[in-house]
Structure formats: structure tokens, C-alpha cells
Scaffold this motif. Structure first.
Motif, PDB file in Angstrom:
ATOM      1  N   TRP A  42       0.834  -1.195   0.000  1.00 27.30           N
ATOM      2  CA  TRP A  42       0.000   0.000   0.000  1.00 27.30           C
ATOM      3  C   TRP A  42       0.869   1.245   0.000  1.00 27.30           C
ATOM      4  N   CYS A  43       0.428   2.265  -0.697  1.00 29.45           N
ATOM      5  CA  CYS A  43       1.077   3.565  -0.699  1.00 29.45           C
ATOM      6  C   CYS A  43       0.499   4.330   0.496  1.00 29.45           C
ATOM      7  N   LEU A  44       1.354   4.833   1.363  1.00 32.06           N
ATOM      8  CA  LEU A  44       0.923   5.539   2.570  1.00 32.06           C
ATOM      9  C   LEU A  44       1.116   7.036   2.362  1.00 32.06           C
ATOM     10  N   ILE A  45       0.011   7.716   2.171  1.00 31.71           N
ATOM     11  CA  ILE A  45       0.048   9.149   1.919  1.00 31.71           C
ATOM     12  C   ILE A  45      -0.159   9.856   3.249  1.00 31.71           C
ATOM     13  N   ASN A  46       0.863  10.568   3.691  1.00 25.84           N
ATOM     14  CA  ASN A  46       0.807  11.314   4.949  1.00 25.84           C
ATOM     15  C   ASN A  46       0.700  12.784   4.645  1.00 25.84           C
ATOM     16  N   GLY A  47      -0.351  13.381   5.127  1.00 28.23           N
ATOM     17  CA  GLY A  47      -0.501  14.821   5.007  1.00 28.23           C
ATOM     18  C   GLY A  47      -0.117  15.478   6.318  1.00 28.23           C
ATOM     19  N   GLU A  48       0.268  16.718   6.266  1.00 25.83           N
ATOM     20  CA  GLU A  48       0.690  17.404   7.484  1.00 25.83           C
ATOM     21  C   GLU A  48      -0.468  17.604   8.458  1.00 25.83           C
ATOM     22  N   HIS A  49      -1.668  17.874   7.945  1.00 26.39           N
ATOM     23  CA  HIS A  49      -2.802  18.172   8.813  1.00 26.39           C
ATOM     24  C   HIS A  49      -3.972  17.214   8.637  1.00 26.39           C
ATOM     25  N   VAL A  50      -3.738  16.063   8.034  1.00 25.78           N
ATOM     26  CA  VAL A  50      -4.810  15.093   7.822  1.00 25.78           C
ATOM     27  C   VAL A  50      -4.351  13.708   8.263  1.00 25.78           C
ATOM     28  N   GLU A  51      -5.315  12.795   8.434  1.00 30.10           N
ATOM     29  CA  GLU A  51      -4.983  11.416   8.773  1.00 30.10           C
ATOM     30  C   GLU A  51      -4.178  10.790   7.646  1.00 30.10           C
ATOM     31  N   PRO A  52      -3.288   9.833   7.967  1.00 29.24           N
ATOM     32  CA  PRO A  52      -2.618   9.104   6.884  1.00 29.24           C
ATOM     33  C   PRO A  52      -3.670   8.346   6.075  1.00 29.24           C
ATOM     34  N   ARG A  53      -3.380   8.092   4.827  1.00 28.76           N
ATOM     35  CA  ARG A  53      -4.339   7.435   3.944  1.00 28.76           C
ATOM     36  C   ARG A  53      -3.612   6.346   3.152  1.00 28.76           C
ATOM     37  N   LEU A  54      -4.211   5.157   3.089  1.00 26.91           N
ATOM     38  CA  LEU A  54      -3.664   4.043   2.319  1.00 26.91           C
ATOM     39  C   LEU A  54      -4.277   4.032   0.930  1.00 26.91           C
ATOM     40  N   ARG A  55      -3.437   3.763  -0.068  1.00 25.13           N
ATOM     41  CA  ARG A  55      -3.918   3.634  -1.440  1.00 25.13           C
ATOM     42  C   ARG A  55      -3.252   2.403  -2.036  1.00 25.13           C
ATOM     43  N   TRP A  56      -4.061   1.584  -2.708  1.00 25.97           N
ATOM     44  CA  TRP A  56      -3.548   0.356  -3.316  1.00 25.97           C
ATOM     45  C   TRP A  56      -2.509   0.681  -4.374  1.00 25.97           C
ATOM     46  N   ILE A  57      -1.463  -0.143  -4.445  1.00 33.08           N
ATOM     47  CA  ILE A  57      -0.408   0.033  -5.447  1.00 33.08           C
ATOM     48  C   ILE A  57      -0.722  -0.855  -6.640  1.00 33.08           C
ATOM     49  N   ASN A  58      -0.868  -0.238  -7.792  1.00 32.92           N
ATOM     50  CA  ASN A  58      -1.022  -0.967  -9.042  1.00 32.92           C
ATOM     51  C   ASN A  58       0.355  -1.001  -9.688  1.00 32.92           C
ATOM     52  N   ARG A  59       0.939  -2.183  -9.813  1.00 33.01           N
ATOM     53  CA  ARG A  59       2.306  -2.314 -10.349  1.00 33.01           C
ATOM     54  C   ARG A  59       2.479  -1.648 -11.709  1.00 33.01           C
ATOM     55  N   GLY A  60       1.446  -1.663 -12.509  1.00 28.20           N
ATOM     56  CA  GLY A  60       1.565  -1.118 -13.859  1.00 28.20           C
ATOM     57  C   GLY A  60       1.542   0.392 -13.925  1.00 28.20           C
ATOM     58  N   THR A  61       0.918   1.043 -12.938  1.00 27.97           N
ATOM     59  CA  THR A  61       0.775   2.490 -13.020  1.00 27.97           C
ATOM     60  C   THR A  61       1.396   3.255 -11.850  1.00 27.97           C
ATOM     61  N   HIS A  62       1.814   2.574 -10.798  1.00 29.99           N
ATOM     62  CA  HIS A  62       2.401   3.271  -9.648  1.00 29.99           C
ATOM     63  C   HIS A  62       3.812   3.730 -10.012  1.00 29.99           C
ATOM     64  N   PRO A  63       4.095   5.032  -9.888  1.00 26.64           N
ATOM     65  CA  PRO A  63       5.402   5.529 -10.308  1.00 26.64           C
ATOM     66  C   PRO A  63       6.539   5.012  -9.431  1.00 26.64           C
ATOM     67  N   ALA A  64       7.628   4.616 -10.055  1.00 24.30           N
ATOM     68  CA  ALA A  64       8.805   4.123  -9.329  1.00 24.30           C
ATOM     69  C   ALA A  64       9.423   5.224  -8.479  1.00 24.30           C
ATOM     70  N   THR A  65       9.130   6.460  -8.803  1.00 24.52           N
ATOM     71  CA  THR A  65       9.684   7.593  -8.061  1.00 24.52           C
ATOM     72  C   THR A  65       8.679   8.165  -7.062  1.00 24.52           C
ATOM     73  N   CYS A  66       7.700   7.391  -6.668  1.00 18.85           N
ATOM     74  CA  CYS A  66       6.670   7.848  -5.728  1.00 18.85           C
ATOM     75  C   CYS A  66       7.338   8.367  -4.445  1.00 18.85           C
ATOM     76  N   PRO A  67       6.993   9.581  -4.010  1.00 21.96           N
ATOM     77  CA  PRO A  67       7.639  10.154  -2.829  1.00 21.96           C
ATOM     78  C   PRO A  67       7.060   9.678  -1.495  1.00 21.96           C
ATOM     79  N   HIS A  68       5.991   8.902  -1.531  1.00 18.38           N
ATOM     80  CA  HIS A  68       5.329   8.476  -0.305  1.00 18.38           C
ATOM     81  C   HIS A  68       5.964   7.215   0.271  1.00 18.38           C
ATOM     82  N   ALA A  69       5.669   6.963   1.536  1.00 19.95           N
ATOM     83  CA  ALA A  69       6.098   5.719   2.181  1.00 19.95           C
ATOM     84  C   ALA A  69       5.213   4.581   1.673  1.00 19.95           C
ATOM     85  N   HIS A  70       5.658   3.347   1.874  1.00 18.29           N
ATOM     86  CA  HIS A  70       4.901   2.176   1.437  1.00 18.29           C
ATOM     87  C   HIS A  70       4.882   1.162   2.564  1.00 18.29           C
TER      88      HIS A  70
END
Length: 100
Positions: A57-85
Motif C-alpha cells: 500500500w502507498c501511505l500518503i501522509n498529510g501534514e494536517h490530515v490522517e494518513p491514507r492508504l492507497r492500493w499500489i497498481n504495479r503497472g501504473t504506480h510511479p517508481a519515483t513515488c515520494p510516499h512511504a509504502h
């Protein structure tokens, strides 16, 4: 009583084994109840650990919001994604407070 809805942010918790977790209902149409390890991994390492019954899962952390999980699609998820996983949690020990 408040009902969690798909798309709400992840909530932090702890497994019976003591591991820190993230819990979230992910998806809009057919939501999946996700319990993931809270320990972030580099994308390549997370993808290498994916199995048929263990997703990354891609873990999107915002400064003022709850962390959010997003499914990783191998075909479209960027290799340079700045988020934690993170990975689906796999309990590796006896529950806390119980003797083996």
C-alpha cells in the motif's frame, strides 16, 4: 455511533502481537478492510514482499490530515513515488499477555 466509510483516513492501532498497525477501509465500490504494518518500507522492498494474499500500500501522509492508504497498481504506480509504502500485516508472534 459513527460508521467508518471507505475513503476515510487510516487509524493507528496495535496488533495483539504488539506490532503497530494502520487500519482503513480502502476503495469506493467494493471496499477492502486493510490492516497494514505501520513501519514504512522503500517501494522496491514492499513490491518484492507482495504475495497473492499480502498486498503493498502507498501511505500518503498529510501534514494536517490522517494518513491514507492507497492500493499500489504495479503497472501504473510511479517508481519515483515520494510516499512511504507498507505491507498487509502478518502476525508473527503470540498475542501479548498470553503464554505460548
Amino acid at each position: 455511533m459513527t460508521t467508518r466509510q471507505a475513503g476515510d483516513g487510516a487509524r493507528r492501532g496495535t496488533c495483539g502481537c504488539g506490532a503497530p498497525l494502520l487500519r482503513q477501509l480502502v476503495g469506493r465500490v467494493a471496499a477492502l478492510s486493510v490492516v497494514a504494518d505501520a513501519r514504512p518500507l522503500p517501494l522496491a522492498r514492499a513490491l518484492a514482499a507482495v504475495e497473492p494474499n499480502r498486498l503493498a500500500w502507498c501511505l500518503i501522509n498529510g501534514e494536517h490530515v490522517e494518513p491514507r492508504l492507497r492500493w499500489i497498481n504495479r503497472g501504473t504506480h510511479p517508481a519515483t513515488c515520494p510516499h512511504a509504502h507498507v505491507l498487509d500485516h502478518r502476525c508473527n508472534g503470540p498475542p501479548r499477555g498470553r503464554r505460548p
